[in-house]
Design an enzyme around this catalytic site. Structure first.
Site, PDB file in Angstrom:
ATOM      1  CB  ALA A  14      39.097  17.808  -9.225  1.00  0.00           C
ATOM      2  NE  ARG A  16      30.575  12.663 -11.833  1.00  0.00           N
ATOM      3  CZ  ARG A  16      30.327  11.560 -11.156  1.00  0.00           C
ATOM      4  NH1 ARG A  16      30.951  10.437 -11.452  1.00  0.00           N
ATOM      5  NH2 ARG A  16      29.434  11.556 -10.193  1.00  0.00           N
ATOM      6  CG  ASP A  64      35.803   9.139   1.871  1.00  0.00           C
ATOM      7  OD1 ASP A  64      35.212  10.236   1.945  1.00  0.00           O
ATOM      8  OD2 ASP A  64      35.298   8.076   2.251  1.00  0.00           O
ATOM      9  CG  ASN A  91      33.732  20.399  -6.673  1.00  0.00           C
ATOM     10  OD1 ASN A  91      32.791  21.057  -7.119  1.00  0.00           O
ATOM     11  ND2 ASN A  91      33.993  19.152  -7.091  1.00  0.00           N
ATOM     12  CB  SER A 143      23.715  23.875  -3.239  1.00  0.00           C
ATOM     13  OG  SER A 143      22.515  23.729  -3.966  1.00  0.00           O
ATOM     14  CE1 TYR A 156      24.148  18.404  -2.660  1.00  0.00           C
ATOM     15  CE2 TYR A 156      22.401  19.990  -3.071  1.00  0.00           C
ATOM     16  CZ  TYR A 156      23.664  19.504  -3.349  1.00  0.00           C
ATOM     17  OH  TYR A 156      24.446  20.127  -4.299  1.00  0.00           O
ATOM     18  CB  ALA A 158      20.552  19.915   6.456  1.00  0.00           C
ATOM     19  CE  LYS A 160      26.487  20.920  -1.497  1.00  0.00           C
ATOM     20  NZ  LYS A 160      27.922  20.965  -1.813  1.00  0.00           N
ATOM     21  CB  ILE A 189      25.568  23.264 -12.520  1.00  0.00           C
ATOM     22  CG1 ILE A 189      25.513  24.454 -11.539  1.00  0.00           C
ATOM     23  CG2 ILE A 189      26.745  23.370 -13.471  1.00  0.00           C
ATOM     24  CD1 ILE A 189      25.328  25.826 -12.151  1.00  0.00           C
TER      25      ILE A 189
HETATM   26  P1  NAP Z   1      29.417  15.275  -9.641  1.00  0.00           P
HETATM   27  O1  NAP Z   1      29.393  15.360 -11.124  1.00  0.00           O
HETATM   28  O2  NAP Z   1      28.656  14.196  -8.949  1.00  0.00           O
HETATM   29  O3  NAP Z   1      30.941  15.275  -9.162  1.00  0.00           O
HETATM   30  C1  NAP Z   1      31.272  15.161  -7.797  1.00  0.00           C
HETATM   31  C2  NAP Z   1      32.590  14.425  -7.689  1.00  0.00           C
HETATM   32  O4  NAP Z   1      32.898  14.268  -6.278  1.00  0.00           O
HETATM   33  C3  NAP Z   1      32.507  13.014  -8.275  1.00  0.00           C
HETATM   34  O5  NAP Z   1      33.656  12.727  -9.038  1.00  0.00           O
HETATM   35  C4  NAP Z   1      32.416  12.146  -7.031  1.00  0.00           C
HETATM   36  O6  NAP Z   1      32.908  10.835  -7.209  1.00  0.00           O
HETATM   37  C5  NAP Z   1      33.278  12.913  -6.062  1.00  0.00           C
HETATM   38  N1  NAP Z   1      33.055  12.481  -4.678  1.00  0.00           N
HETATM   39  C6  NAP Z   1      31.929  11.921  -4.161  1.00  0.00           C
HETATM   40  N2  NAP Z   1      32.117  11.617  -2.868  1.00  0.00           N
HETATM   41  C7  NAP Z   1      33.383  11.982  -2.564  1.00  0.00           C
HETATM   42  C8  NAP Z   1      34.166  11.899  -1.391  1.00  0.00           C
HETATM   43  N3  NAP Z   1      33.687  11.345  -0.252  1.00  0.00           N
HETATM   44  N4  NAP Z   1      35.435  12.354  -1.410  1.00  0.00           N
HETATM   45  C9  NAP Z   1      35.945  12.876  -2.558  1.00  0.00           C
HETATM   46  N5  NAP Z   1      35.268  12.969  -3.715  1.00  0.00           N
HETATM   47  C10 NAP Z   1      33.982  12.521  -3.714  1.00  0.00           C
HETATM   48  O7  NAP Z   1      28.866  16.641  -8.981  1.00  0.00           O
HETATM   49  P2  NAP Z   1      28.881  18.155  -9.514  1.00  0.00           P
HETATM   50  O8  NAP Z   1      27.560  18.443 -10.077  1.00  0.00           O
HETATM   51  O9  NAP Z   1      30.114  18.409 -10.306  1.00  0.00           O
HETATM   52  O10 NAP Z   1      28.957  18.902  -8.108  1.00  0.00           O
HETATM   53  C11 NAP Z   1      30.151  19.438  -7.568  1.00  0.00           C
HETATM   54  C12 NAP Z   1      29.788  20.255  -6.323  1.00  0.00           C
HETATM   55  O11 NAP Z   1      28.851  21.272  -6.694  1.00  0.00           O
HETATM   56  C13 NAP Z   1      29.106  19.434  -5.248  1.00  0.00           C
HETATM   57  O12 NAP Z   1      29.498  19.885  -3.969  1.00  0.00           O
HETATM   58  C14 NAP Z   1      27.634  19.730  -5.460  1.00  0.00           C
HETATM   59  O13 NAP Z   1      26.876  19.549  -4.295  1.00  0.00           O
HETATM   60  C15 NAP Z   1      27.714  21.192  -5.861  1.00  0.00           C
HETATM   61  N6  NAP Z   1      26.552  21.663  -6.611  1.00  0.00           N
HETATM   62  C16 NAP Z   1      26.170  21.087  -7.784  1.00  0.00           C
HETATM   63  C17 NAP Z   1      25.056  21.573  -8.465  1.00  0.00           C
HETATM   64  C18 NAP Z   1      24.587  20.998  -9.765  1.00  0.00           C
HETATM   65  O14 NAP Z   1      23.505  21.397 -10.217  1.00  0.00           O
HETATM   66  N7  NAP Z   1      25.314  20.105 -10.408  1.00  0.00           N
HETATM   67  C19 NAP Z   1      24.324  22.632  -7.917  1.00  0.00           C
HETATM   68  C20 NAP Z   1      24.740  23.199  -6.724  1.00  0.00           C
HETATM   69  C21 NAP Z   1      25.858  22.710  -6.072  1.00  0.00           C
HETATM   70  P3  NAP Z   1      31.855   9.585  -7.408  1.00  0.00           P
HETATM   71  O15 NAP Z   1      30.934   9.966  -8.476  1.00  0.00           O
HETATM   72  O16 NAP Z   1      32.756   8.459  -7.753  1.00  0.00           O
HETATM   73  O17 NAP Z   1      31.129   9.427  -6.124  1.00  0.00           O
END
Ligand code: NAP
Length: 248
Positions: A14, A16, A64, A91, A143, A156, A158, A160, A189
């Protein structure tokens, strides 16, 4: 009336993006929110911002999600701080994209560990408490590529797709204790995860979205709040697509 007054939520990743927006909207609707992220600085900054904006109680924690001890610690600290855990949003997620022939074994394993094992560990740790209370809402962020597949994202997609199977199995196991488990499957997104798409890829994606725009974190958060609320009391084991119609 605020929908989540008196409820406690934990949102992973959470710091960002989508996770931040989910935590912000839950807090704005009255929930106490545990903001966790692998980066302690990001989690701290986000929890502070959300508390200042909404007046809700928040706390932050470095976590983590691929480590069992971190997951157990996050759940127990949340319960210690707020007295309960009612809503878990899995998330946190990562990408390590490459074509299969170039994809390293470690890139496959790391993505599965965060995106699929993480939600399993968090659900397991949370269910101990939710089961006793006979109340809980678990929402997993899957996703569209877990539903449709995507070249360059075998690891990724696999993870999801696996998360969809996990969601359905958890829903079947946890329903006797009044714990609903659902998933949201976002399309494309606007977050840091998608900001590196080059112009050509972006235009190609846009051309395939019937609603003619990329999604916003707010679009995903609204669907998550519905699944976290009493309005969805009779819904479990479902995958809610928030994708502008790109995959129907
Ligand atoms: P994001 O901006 O990269 O944010 C993900 C957050 O999770 C980051 O703050 C990241 O920290 C943190 N994180 C990474 N590894 C972690 C771990 N091992 N333990 C705890 N936190 C961790 O991604 P988002 O776009 O907001 O995506 C959020 C979720 O939605 C994800 O599950 C993603 O797969 C899913 N999603 C996103 C999209 C899209 O288009 N954006 C589409 C479909 C699904 P660091 O950056 O420091 O690693």
């Amino acid at each position: 009336m605020k929908r989540f007054k008196g409820k406690t939520a934990l949102v992973t990743g959470a710091g960002r993006g989508i996770g931040f927006e989910i935590a912000r909207q839950l807090a704005a609707e009255g929930a106490n929110v545990a903001v966790t992220d692998i980066s302690e600085d990001l989690a701290k900054e986000s929890a502070g911002k959300i508390q200042a904006e909404t007046g809700a109680r928040t706390f932050f924690l470095a976590q983590d999600v691929s480590k069992e001890s971190d997951c157990e610690n996050a759940v127990s600290k949340t319960i210690e701080t707020f007295g309960s855990l009612d809503i878990l949003v899995n998330n946190a997620g990562i990408t390590r994209d490459n074509l299969v022939l170039r994809m390293k074994e470690k890139d496959f394993e790391d993505v599965l560990a965060v995106n699929l094992k993480g939600p399993f560990l968090m659900a397991k740790a949370s269910f101990k408490h939710m089961s006793r209370k006979r109340y809980g809402k678990i929402i997993n962020i899957s996703s569209v590529v877990g539903q449709a597949g995507q070249a360059g994202q075998a690891n990724y997609s696999a993870s999801k797709a696996g998360l969809i199977g996990l969601t359905k199995s958890l829903a079947r196991e946890f329903c006797k204790r009044n714990v609903n488990v659902n998933a949201v499957a976002p399309g494309f997104i606007e977050t840091k995860m998608t900001e590196n798409l080059d112009q050509k890829a972006r235009e190609e994606i846009l051309g395939n979205i019937p609603l003619e725009r990329l999604g916003k974190p707010e679009d995903v958060a609204k669907a998550v709040l519905f699944l976290a609320s009493e309005e969805s009391a009779y819904i479990t084991g479902q995958i809610l697509a928030v994708n502008g119609g790109i995959y129907i």
